[in-house]
Design a protein around this motif. Structure first.
Motif, mmCIF file in Angstrom:
data_model
loop_
_atom_site.group_PDB
_atom_site.id
_atom_site.type_symbol
_atom_site.label_atom_id
_atom_site.label_comp_id
_atom_site.label_asym_id
_atom_site.label_seq_id
_atom_site.Cartn_x
_atom_site.Cartn_y
_atom_site.Cartn_z
ATOM 1 N N GLU A 73 4.736 63.232 41.908
ATOM 2 C CA GLU A 73 4.444 64.513 41.266
ATOM 3 C C GLU A 73 3.628 64.329 39.994
ATOM 4 O O GLU A 73 2.768 65.168 39.671
ATOM 5 C CB GLU A 73 5.746 65.249 40.969
ATOM 6 N N ASP A 74 3.872 63.244 39.269
ATOM 7 C CA ASP A 74 3.070 62.958 38.066
ATOM 8 C C ASP A 74 1.604 62.765 38.443
ATOM 9 O O ASP A 74 0.696 63.311 37.802
ATOM 10 C CB ASP A 74 3.574 61.699 37.366
ATOM 11 N N LEU A 75 1.368 61.953 39.470
ATOM 12 C CA LEU A 75 0.007 61.738 39.931
ATOM 13 C C LEU A 75 -0.606 63.050 40.406
ATOM 14 O O LEU A 75 -1.778 63.343 40.126
ATOM 15 C CB LEU A 75 -0.006 60.694 41.052
ATOM 16 N N ALA A 76 0.173 63.861 41.105
ATOM 17 C CA ALA A 76 -0.321 65.154 41.576
ATOM 18 C C ALA A 76 -0.755 66.032 40.409
ATOM 19 O O ALA A 76 -1.775 66.742 40.497
ATOM 20 C CB ALA A 76 0.758 65.862 42.402
ATOM 21 N N ALA A 77 -0.004 65.992 39.308
ATOM 22 C CA ALA A 77 -0.346 66.801 38.135
ATOM 23 C C ALA A 77 -1.675 66.361 37.528
ATOM 24 O O ALA A 77 -2.488 67.192 37.107
ATOM 25 C CB ALA A 77 0.766 66.708 37.098
ATOM 26 N N VAL A 78 -1.911 65.049 37.503
ATOM 27 C CA VAL A 78 -3.182 64.546 36.957
ATOM 28 C C VAL A 78 -4.329 64.903 37.897
ATOM 29 O O VAL A 78 -5.413 65.302 37.449
ATOM 30 C CB VAL A 78 -3.104 63.028 36.718
ATOM 31 N N GLU A 80 -4.493 67.452 39.827
ATOM 32 C CA GLU A 80 -4.733 68.879 39.634
ATOM 33 C C GLU A 80 -5.595 69.111 38.392
ATOM 34 O O GLU A 80 -6.523 69.941 38.412
ATOM 35 C CB GLU A 80 -3.405 69.620 39.507
ATOM 36 N N GLU A 81 -5.321 68.370 37.322
ATOM 37 C CA GLU A 81 -6.139 68.456 36.112
ATOM 38 C C GLU A 81 -7.580 68.045 36.384
ATOM 39 O O GLU A 81 -8.519 68.533 35.758
ATOM 40 C CB GLU A 81 -5.557 67.554 35.016
ATOM 41 N N ALA A 82 -7.744 67.132 37.337
ATOM 42 C CA ALA A 82 -9.076 66.618 37.666
ATOM 43 C C ALA A 82 -9.868 67.564 38.564
ATOM 44 O O ALA A 82 -10.990 67.236 38.958
ATOM 45 C CB ALA A 82 -8.947 65.255 38.338
ATOM 46 N N GLY A 83 -9.293 68.717 38.886
ATOM 47 C CA GLY A 83 -10.007 69.691 39.694
ATOM 48 C C GLY A 83 -9.382 69.965 41.039
ATOM 49 O O GLY A 83 -9.938 70.712 41.854
ATOM 50 N N GLY A 84 -8.230 69.349 41.300
ATOM 51 C CA GLY A 84 -7.522 69.635 42.539
ATOM 52 C C GLY A 84 -7.637 68.575 43.608
ATOM 53 O O GLY A 84 -6.858 68.567 44.562
ATOM 54 N N GLU A 85 -8.598 67.657 43.458
ATOM 55 C CA GLU A 85 -8.704 66.516 44.349
ATOM 56 C C GLU A 85 -9.474 65.429 43.621
ATOM 57 O O GLU A 85 -10.244 65.705 42.699
ATOM 58 C CB GLU A 85 -9.395 66.876 45.668
ATOM 59 N N ALA A 86 -9.236 64.163 44.008
ATOM 60 C CA ALA A 86 -9.861 63.057 43.283
ATOM 61 C C ALA A 86 -9.779 61.779 44.090
ATOM 62 O O ALA A 86 -8.925 61.623 44.975
ATOM 63 C CB ALA A 86 -9.180 62.853 41.923
ATOM 64 N N VAL A 87 -10.662 60.850 43.772
ATOM 65 C CA VAL A 87 -10.514 59.463 44.192
ATOM 66 C C VAL A 87 -9.398 58.864 43.350
ATOM 67 O O VAL A 87 -9.237 59.217 42.172
ATOM 68 C CB VAL A 87 -11.834 58.683 43.960
ATOM 69 N N VAL A 88 -8.604 57.981 43.911
ATOM 70 C CA VAL A 88 -7.557 57.288 43.161
ATOM 71 C C VAL A 88 -7.777 55.787 43.292
ATOM 72 O O VAL A 88 -7.939 55.274 44.403
ATOM 73 C CB VAL A 88 -6.145 57.665 43.659
ATOM 74 N N PHE A 89 -7.789 55.092 42.138
ATOM 75 C CA PHE A 89 -7.799 53.640 42.130
ATOM 76 C C PHE A 89 -6.490 53.155 41.529
ATOM 77 O O PHE A 89 -6.093 53.591 40.449
ATOM 78 C CB PHE A 89 -8.954 53.073 41.309
ATOM 79 N N ALA A 90 -5.814 52.257 42.240
ATOM 80 C CA ALA A 90 -4.500 51.799 41.796
ATOM 81 C C ALA A 90 -4.350 50.309 42.055
ATOM 82 O O ALA A 90 -4.796 49.806 43.084
ATOM 83 C CB ALA A 90 -3.404 52.571 42.530
ATOM 84 N N GLY A 91 -3.716 49.620 41.104
ATOM 85 C CA GLY A 91 -3.530 48.185 41.243
ATOM 86 C C GLY A 91 -2.081 47.769 41.272
ATOM 87 O O GLY A 91 -1.203 48.417 40.685
ATOM 88 N N SER A 92 -1.795 46.684 41.978
ATOM 89 C CA SER A 92 -0.485 46.046 42.017
ATOM 90 C C SER A 92 0.573 47.042 42.503
ATOM 91 O O SER A 92 0.379 47.714 43.507
ATOM 92 C CB SER A 92 -0.156 45.474 40.633
ATOM 93 N N THR A 93 1.701 47.156 41.800
ATOM 94 C CA THR A 93 2.718 48.102 42.237
ATOM 95 C C THR A 93 2.237 49.545 42.130
ATOM 96 O O THR A 93 2.763 50.426 42.815
ATOM 97 C CB THR A 93 4.007 47.929 41.423
ATOM 98 N N GLY A 94 1.232 49.793 41.288
ATOM 99 C CA GLY A 94 0.615 51.117 41.268
ATOM 100 C C GLY A 94 -0.025 51.447 42.595
ATOM 101 O O GLY A 94 -0.072 52.614 43.008
ATOM 102 N N ALA A 95 -0.526 50.425 43.299
ATOM 103 C CA ALA A 95 -1.086 50.644 44.631
ATOM 104 C C ALA A 95 -0.005 51.088 45.605
ATOM 105 O O ALA A 95 -0.251 51.927 46.483
ATOM 106 C CB ALA A 95 -1.768 49.370 45.128
#
Length: 258
Positions: A73-78, A80-95
């Motif tokens: 939900e935290d990622l979803a909130a960010v 949403e701030e980015a315009g409702g959809e986005a590319v996501v880059f994540a590393g390690s356990t963030g992936a």
């Protein structure tokens, strides 16, 4: 920093920079948004970058009722701030967290992952009681020992390497964020890669590893790419668990804008 409120009321802090298609940067264990300080300038000429502090770190809030769903939900909130959809880059356990989010149906247009935390093939699993050990150390406020345990027993770093980490300025951040190790270990589930779960993710996905990383991290990255229907793997110049920033920036900018 800017702030957004997640679904459970927790405040999530983020920095925004650049112009172009939005890309959200998602960190792994111990770290906050500052882990991307060198990467962000490599992206801002092509993308609008959103780098945020996961809950419990940096300037973001936290909640006793932590769960994988709350972090999604935290990622979803960010996003949403980015315009409702986005590319996501994540590393390690963030992936691992980004994969949970993609399976949950978040509007991620493209997914870029760096060395997700899985054990594949004959690579040994972490100790079965690792989460209990970390919780026990934290309950006794032995934060430094919890960080050492994670680095040694879960990442496989040698004692002399951990000793070098302890002498580095960043160690204070490791101890400050040690309580979030419980979050990251929980995100990894049983630490095994389950191809049948990733098969449901149809998002175009790039999975990168460095040519200087551990065998188990390399194999996990390649296996993840193979398990994702829209995935492909890429091996890039770098060191242990790290791709050279300028190269990673060019690859991500190209991936996000094409």
């Amino acid at each position: 920093m800017r702030k957004v409120v997640s679904r459970d009321g927790t405040t999530i802090a983020y920095r925004k920079a650049g112009e172009g298609p939005p890309i959200v940067l998602l960190n792994g264990a111990f770290r906050d948004h500052t882990i991307f300080d060198q990467l962000v300038p490599e992206l801002t000429s092509s993308c609008t970058v959103y780098a945020y502090d996961r809950r419990g770190r940096g300037e973001s809030g936290d909640s006793p009722a932590w769960s994988v769903e709350r972090e999604v939900e935290d990622l979803a909130a960010v996003v949403e701030e980015a315009g409702g959809e986005a590319v996501v880059f994540a590393g390690s356990t963030g992936a691992n967290l980004a994969l949970h989010a993609a399976r949950a149906g978040l509007p991620i247009t493209k997914l870029a992952l760096h060395e997700p935390y899985f054990r594949t093939g004959d690579h040994p699993l972490p100790p079965a009681d690792c989460l209990d050990v970390i919780r026990g150390l934290l309950a006794e406020d032995r934060r430094g020992e919890a960080a050492e345990y994670y680095l040694g027993r879960m990442l496989g770093l040698a004692p002399e390497v951990i000793a070098e980490w302890r002498r580095a300025p960043l160690w204070a951040t490791n101890e400050a964020n040690a309580h979030t190790l419980v979050y990251d270990v929980t995100l990894c589930g049983d630490f095994r890669l389950h191809p049948e779960q990733l098969a449901a993710i149809r998002t175009p996905s790039l999975v990168v590893c460095s040519d200087g990383t551990s065998d188990w991290l390399r194999d996990a990255a390649l296996a993840t790419a193979a398990a994702l229907p829209g995935g492909w793997g890429m091996r890039l110049p770098g060191s242990w668990h790290r791709v050279h920033t300028d190269i990673l920036g060019r690859v991500l900018a190209g991936f996000a804008t094409t």
